[in-house]
Design a protein around this motif. Structure first.
Motif, PDB file in Angstrom:
ATOM      1  N   PHE A   1      -5.483 -44.033 -29.133  1.00  0.00           N
ATOM      2  CA  PHE A   1      -5.698 -42.771 -28.419  1.00  0.00           C
ATOM      3  C   PHE A   1      -7.007 -42.108 -28.835  1.00  0.00           C
ATOM      4  CE2 PHE A   1      -0.821 -42.472 -28.078  1.00  0.00           C
ATOM      5  CZ  PHE A   1      -0.845 -43.176 -26.865  1.00  0.00           C
ATOM      6  N   ARG A   2      -7.373 -42.246 -30.104  1.00  0.00           N
ATOM      7  CA  ARG A   2      -8.673 -41.710 -30.537  1.00  0.00           C
ATOM      8  C   ARG A   2      -9.816 -42.507 -29.928  1.00  0.00           C
ATOM      9  NH1 ARG A   2      -9.707 -38.111 -34.046  1.00  0.00           N
ATOM     10  NH2 ARG A   2     -11.549 -39.213 -34.802  1.00  0.00           N
ATOM     11  N   SER A   3      -9.570 -43.768 -29.629  1.00  0.00           N
ATOM     12  CA  SER A   3     -10.591 -44.569 -28.944  1.00  0.00           C
ATOM     13  C   SER A   3     -10.809 -44.067 -27.518  1.00  0.00           C
ATOM     14  CB  SER A   3     -10.176 -46.044 -28.934  1.00  0.00           C
ATOM     15  OG  SER A   3     -10.093 -46.557 -30.249  1.00  0.00           O
ATOM     16  N   ILE A   4      -9.712 -43.674 -26.848  1.00  0.00           N
ATOM     17  CA  ILE A   4      -9.850 -43.092 -25.505  1.00  0.00           C
ATOM     18  C   ILE A   4     -10.690 -41.819 -25.575  1.00  0.00           C
ATOM     19  CG2 ILE A   4      -8.576 -41.957 -23.627  1.00  0.00           C
ATOM     20  CD1 ILE A   4      -6.252 -43.897 -24.234  1.00  0.00           C
ATOM     21  N   MET A   5     -10.397 -40.974 -26.554  1.00  0.00           N
ATOM     22  CA  MET A   5     -11.191 -39.764 -26.741  1.00  0.00           C
ATOM     23  C   MET A   5     -12.644 -40.107 -27.038  1.00  0.00           C
ATOM     24  SD  MET A   5     -10.523 -36.623 -29.395  1.00  0.00           S
ATOM     25  CE  MET A   5     -10.667 -37.690 -30.813  1.00  0.00           C
ATOM     26  N   GLY A   6     -12.849 -41.172 -27.823  1.00  0.00           N
ATOM     27  CA  GLY A   6     -14.208 -41.598 -28.150  1.00  0.00           C
ATOM     28  C   GLY A   6     -15.005 -42.025 -26.935  1.00  0.00           C
ATOM     29  N   LEU A   7     -14.347 -42.679 -25.977  1.00  0.00           N
ATOM     30  CA  LEU A   7     -15.030 -43.042 -24.728  1.00  0.00           C
ATOM     31  C   LEU A   7     -15.594 -41.802 -24.047  1.00  0.00           C
ATOM     32  CD1 LEU A   7     -12.668 -45.703 -23.097  1.00  0.00           C
ATOM     33  CD2 LEU A   7     -15.033 -46.083 -23.838  1.00  0.00           C
ATOM     34  N   GLY A   8     -14.779 -40.747 -24.001  1.00  0.00           N
ATOM     35  CA  GLY A   8     -15.231 -39.512 -23.377  1.00  0.00           C
ATOM     36  C   GLY A   8     -16.347 -38.846 -24.153  1.00  0.00           C
ATOM     37  N   ILE A   9     -16.224 -38.819 -25.487  1.00  0.00           N
ATOM     38  CA  ILE A   9     -17.277 -38.237 -26.319  1.00  0.00           C
ATOM     39  C   ILE A   9     -18.589 -38.980 -26.100  1.00  0.00           C
ATOM     40  CG2 ILE A   9     -18.069 -37.992 -28.712  1.00  0.00           C
ATOM     41  CD1 ILE A   9     -15.173 -37.321 -29.466  1.00  0.00           C
ATOM     42  N   GLY A  10     -18.515 -40.313 -26.086  1.00  0.00           N
ATOM     43  CA  GLY A  10     -19.722 -41.106 -25.861  1.00  0.00           C
ATOM     44  C   GLY A  10     -20.335 -40.840 -24.502  1.00  0.00           C
ATOM     45  N   GLY A  11     -19.507 -40.801 -23.458  1.00  0.00           N
ATOM     46  CA  GLY A  11     -20.013 -40.560 -22.114  1.00  0.00           C
ATOM     47  C   GLY A  11     -20.669 -39.211 -21.960  1.00  0.00           C
ATOM     48  N   ASP A  12     -20.239 -38.254 -22.781  1.00  0.00           N
ATOM     49  CA  ASP A  12     -20.772 -36.897 -22.673  1.00  0.00           C
ATOM     50  C   ASP A  12     -22.241 -36.822 -23.080  1.00  0.00           C
ATOM     51  OD1 ASP A  12     -20.270 -34.204 -22.019  1.00  0.00           O
ATOM     52  OD2 ASP A  12     -20.109 -33.676 -24.126  1.00  0.00           O
ATOM     53  N   TYR A  13     -22.664 -37.665 -24.012  1.00  0.00           N
ATOM     54  CA  TYR A  13     -24.030 -37.576 -24.532  1.00  0.00           C
ATOM     55  C   TYR A  13     -25.100 -37.726 -23.449  1.00  0.00           C
ATOM     56  CZ  TYR A  13     -23.016 -37.270 -29.539  1.00  0.00           C
ATOM     57  OH  TYR A  13     -22.630 -36.831 -30.785  1.00  0.00           O
ATOM     58  N   PRO A  14     -25.181 -38.869 -22.779  1.00  0.00           N
ATOM     59  CA  PRO A  14     -26.290 -39.029 -21.824  1.00  0.00           C
ATOM     60  C   PRO A  14     -26.180 -38.112 -20.613  1.00  0.00           C
ATOM     61  CG  PRO A  14     -24.772 -40.878 -21.664  1.00  0.00           C
ATOM     62  CD  PRO A  14     -24.355 -40.087 -22.866  1.00  0.00           C
ATOM     63  N   ILE A  15     -24.965 -37.822 -20.150  1.00  0.00           N
ATOM     64  CA  ILE A  15     -24.826 -37.046 -18.923  1.00  0.00           C
ATOM     65  C   ILE A  15     -25.124 -35.564 -19.179  1.00  0.00           C
ATOM     66  CG2 ILE A  15     -23.326 -36.483 -16.980  1.00  0.00           C
ATOM     67  CD1 ILE A  15     -24.078 -39.446 -17.247  1.00  0.00           C
TER      68      ILE A  15
ATOM     69  N   TYR B   1     -19.630 -36.664 -13.655  1.00  0.00           N
ATOM     70  CA  TYR B   1     -19.558 -35.519 -14.568  1.00  0.00           C
ATOM     71  C   TYR B   1     -18.172 -34.887 -14.504  1.00  0.00           C
ATOM     72  CZ  TYR B   1     -21.847 -32.014 -17.522  1.00  0.00           C
ATOM     73  OH  TYR B   1     -22.236 -31.232 -18.574  1.00  0.00           O
ATOM     74  N   GLY B   2     -17.528 -34.796 -15.624  1.00  0.00           N
ATOM     75  CA  GLY B   2     -16.154 -34.302 -15.706  1.00  0.00           C
ATOM     76  C   GLY B   2     -15.183 -35.395 -16.110  1.00  0.00           C
ATOM     77  N   VAL B   3     -15.520 -36.650 -15.777  1.00  0.00           N
ATOM     78  CA  VAL B   3     -14.651 -37.763 -16.162  1.00  0.00           C
ATOM     79  C   VAL B   3     -14.574 -37.873 -17.679  1.00  0.00           C
ATOM     80  CG1 VAL B   3     -14.317 -40.263 -16.044  1.00  0.00           C
ATOM     81  CG2 VAL B   3     -15.118 -39.010 -14.023  1.00  0.00           C
ATOM     82  N   GLU B   4     -15.725 -37.681 -18.328  1.00  0.00           N
ATOM     83  CA  GLU B   4     -15.746 -37.773 -19.794  1.00  0.00           C
ATOM     84  C   GLU B   4     -14.939 -36.642 -20.421  1.00  0.00           C
ATOM     85  OE1 GLU B   4     -17.840 -34.933 -18.476  1.00  0.00           O
ATOM     86  OE2 GLU B   4     -18.708 -36.870 -17.962  1.00  0.00           O
ATOM     87  N   ALA B   5     -14.960 -35.456 -19.814  1.00  0.00           N
ATOM     88  CA  ALA B   5     -14.165 -34.340 -20.334  1.00  0.00           C
ATOM     89  C   ALA B   5     -12.671 -34.622 -20.183  1.00  0.00           C
ATOM     90  CB  ALA B   5     -14.536 -33.045 -19.613  1.00  0.00           C
ATOM     91  N   ILE B   6     -12.287 -35.279 -19.085  1.00  0.00           N
ATOM     92  CA  ILE B   6     -10.886 -35.666 -18.893  1.00  0.00           C
ATOM     93  C   ILE B   6     -10.454 -36.651 -19.976  1.00  0.00           C
ATOM     94  CG2 ILE B   6      -9.293 -36.897 -17.351  1.00  0.00           C
ATOM     95  CD1 ILE B   6     -10.928 -35.747 -14.997  1.00  0.00           C
ATOM     96  N   LEU B   7     -11.305 -37.624 -20.272  1.00  0.00           N
ATOM     97  CA  LEU B   7     -10.990 -38.612 -21.309  1.00  0.00           C
ATOM     98  C   LEU B   7     -10.838 -37.951 -22.678  1.00  0.00           C
ATOM     99  CD1 LEU B   7     -13.386 -41.531 -20.275  1.00  0.00           C
ATOM    100  CD2 LEU B   7     -10.889 -41.560 -20.194  1.00  0.00           C
TER     101      LEU B   7
END
Length: 471
Positions: A122-136, A96-102
């Protein structure tokens, strides 16, 4: 007291009244969804600016426009699946927090992009974080919430999307009015880093949830500490959740998986298709705006109507229940898309007129955003955070969310081509038919979850000392 509350070690948490720390968890979880909605709208404003700039470093054609609009969504699918798996494997707090960093890094780098290809990366990097935020974030809020307010609290996390979309409209208009176009889109992208950055520290400090601590890790003291964070107490009894193999999970939860994944897939086809390209649709109804600021305002108007849908869902989620809200949302989407299509007069794929006044037509179209948000856009986020057992909760949510983002990515990438080949009238008829399918799947595969403990909903087998409870 609900029997599900009394039969698990988490009765004191489930029966709590709403506390300040519930609100703290809500804020910590919700800022990711503020960023998600900000990104959904702001990329349409960025595309508007880039289309006017004709910058040779940012050439837009059907391929690059589709990739730029959908790159964060494709990456989000990976983030949802990976973070969902890791959330069950190594714990919610561990990542938790890794996705916010991304999200923060991706947004900042997007603003500094030297060309369109780096912007897509770079938007793909942001997308990784956005995606990770959902389940966590969904699972952390779900596992910390009391039963009475759980739907409201998870819906509030998601309702930050409404705030994010309004912020994006304001930032988009303000940027094009205050800065030259070649600077304005970079300002829009950079501001997306702020909300995610504000919660990195809070997320790293959030305790592991009591349920994961006890039922998966077997750490009673950690579970007690997490419960005390809310003002609740857990007895010093060792308990654990019965492990599930993949075959056991699919055998037991296959229908639930259909009920949480398929409606989300259908919903996001409609929401992201009409969302990112709302400007193209509103122009067909209201006519071409006189400036880029007016264009951004026009395409933001449906989001303003949808804003009230989020908070209507919050207010009624624990009263009406998830299933009824999702079903009525899909039914009204079916009706609205069909009605809007019916009053468009077309020649080939082009709209040449309306059979009703443009203002009324636009209002009817904008209402689809209200019932999306007071409907499946909110409920599809809540249901998988409740329906699966502790050992598979973030995985189940990640799969469901990835199904939704798959629908979003496909429609976002294909929408420019579909608009040119099918025309908006046929696209709206297609969305109407898909919404009807969403309603049917909801009737068949979604079970009501309000007023029940997480263990009762998921029929999770919790073993406490020598007693085994199959709720």
């Amino acid at each position: 007291m609900d029997k599900g509350i009394s039969k698990t070690p988490f009765g004191s948490i489930d029966s709590l009244k709403l506390t300040f720390n519930h609100i703290k968890v809500w804020y910590t979880s919700g800022m990711g969804f503020f960023t998600d909605a900000y990104d959904l709208f702001i990329i349409s404003a960025i595309l508007d600016v880039l289309l006017q700039l004709h910058d040779p470093n940012f050439p837009l054609n059907s391929v690059t426009e589709g990739l730029l609009a959908s790159s964060a969504l494709w990456a989000a699918i990976i983030g949802q699946l990976v973070f969902g798996f890791l959330g069950d494997k190594i714990g919610r707090k561990a990542i938790y927090g890794v996705e916010a960093i991304l999200m923060t890094v991706g947004a900042l780098l997007s603003a500094l992009s030297p060309n369109i290809y780096w912007l897509i990366i770079f938007r793909s990097i942001m997308g990784l974080g956005i995606g990770g935020d959902y389940p966590i974030s969904a699972t952390i809020m779900s596992e910390y919430a009391n039963v009475k307010d759980r739907g409201k609290l998870i819906a509030l996390v998601f309702a930050n999307q409404g705030l994010g979309s309004l912020a994006a409209v304001s930032v988009g208009i303000g940027s094009v009015l205050a800065f030259p176009l070649d600077i304005s889109w970079r300002v829009m992208a950079a501001i997306g880093a702020i909300p995610a950055a504000t919660v990195i520290y809070l997320r790293r400090k959030t305790p592991e949830t009591p349920r994961y601590s006890m039922l998966v890790k077997g750490n009673v003291q950690e579970a007690k500490k997490a419960a005390e964070f809310l003002g609740a107490k857990i007895e010093e009894k060792r308990a654990y959740s019965k492990p599930l193999s993949l075959s056991e999970f699919l055998s037991k939860y296959w229908l639930i998986l259909i009920g949480t994944a398929v409606p989300w897939f259908i919903l996001d086809i409609a929401f992201y298709g009409t969302g990112i390209y709302s400007g193209a649709i509103t122009q067909l109804i209201l006519g071409k705006p006189t400036s880029i600021a007016n264009l951004i305002l026009e395409q933001g108007l449906p989001y303003m109507v949808g804003f009230f849908g989020y908070f209507t869902a919050v207010a009624l989620m624990d009263k009406l229940g998830r299933k009824i809200i999702q079903l009525q949302g899909f039914i009204l989407m079916t009706i609205i898309y069909a009605v809007v299509s019916s009053f468009l007069i077309v020649s080939g794929t082009k709209v040449v007129g309306l059979t009703i006044p443009a203002g009324i037509g636009f209002l009817i179209y904008a209402l689809s955003f209200f019932f999306i948000d007071f409907g499946p856009n909110t409920t599809t986020f809540i249901l998988p955070a409740e329906a699966y057992p502790t050992r598979a909760r973030t995985t189940g949510h990640g799969i469901s969310a990835a199904s939704g983002k798959l629908g979003a990515a496909i429609t976002t990438y294909l929408f420019p081509s579909l608009l040119a080949s099918m025309g908006i009238k046929n696209i709206l008829l297609m969305l109407s038919a898909l919404s009807l399918v969403g309603a049917i799947v909801t009737i068949i595969a979604v079970k009501e979850t309000k007023g029940k403990s997480l263990e009762e909903i998921s029929k999770e087998e919790v073993i406490v000392q020598e007693e085994q409870f199959s709720t």
